[in-house]
Design an enzyme around this catalytic site. Sequence first.
Site, short mmCIF file in Angstrom:
data_model
loop_
_atom_site.label_atom_id
_atom_site.label_comp_id
_atom_site.label_asym_id
_atom_site.label_seq_id
_atom_site.Cartn_x
_atom_site.Cartn_y
_atom_site.Cartn_z
CG ASP A 102 -1.64 1.25 1.50
OD1 ASP A 102 -2.37 1.69 0.60
OD2 ASP A 102 -1.47 1.81 2.59
CG ASP B 126 -1.82 7.69 0.46
OD1 ASP B 126 -2.22 8.85 0.54
OD2 ASP B 126 -1.39 7.19 -0.59
CG ASP C 25 -2.04 2.24 6.58
OD1 ASP C 25 -2.30 2.02 5.38
OD2 ASP C 25 -2.47 3.23 7.19
#
Length: 212
Positions: free
Chosen positions: A5, A7, A163
């Site tokens: 991922d 961001d 995250d």
Amino acid sequence: MVVFDLDGTLLNTLEDLANATNWALRQNGLPERSIDEVRSFVGNGVRRLIERSVPDGEQNVHFEQVFADFKGYYVNHCQERTRLYDGIAELLHELKARGFRLAIVSNKLQAGVDELYDRYFCDTVEVAVGERPDVQRKPAPDMVRAALQALGVTAEEAVYVGDSDVDLATARNSGLPCISVLWGFRDRAFLEAHGAETFAERPSDILPLLIC
């Protein structure tokens, strides 16, 4: 292969996202959002970010203009406060040196992904897939599958790193194991509540998890 991922995993983009959101809201006479509100809104693409930020979401008469203003502003201001998390550059170079194929999949607009890729990742990451009309955004598996196909790798040879709850769902939908990082936009309790089992407290924790 490691699929990352963007961001909250590789880059701390929160301030630039919040600044662009609030600039667009101000242009349309709407109340601004706090950094913590924006943190809770990100993860499902920028349209959902603006939908959550605008009072009454898409039902608001100003929604489409706010969204257009956000996109126009963010593309030109997406690197003002954005930075790599500490230890990420070292991790990516170590993974590449050990022969891992690296990819990024992000619900950020492809234009924004491309700009950030060129600045931070072009020497280590081979493919970066962002939101675009021909690929359904996460948590659908389409972005991951596009990255796997581009590199000629099977799902059995890949691991996902993210995250958020969206990342956990994306990994499940793609048939990949998931490493959840704890320096991003969601905390451990939230991630555990969404099924996370494997955690990295810092970037240096990821390599041992991949070679164990």
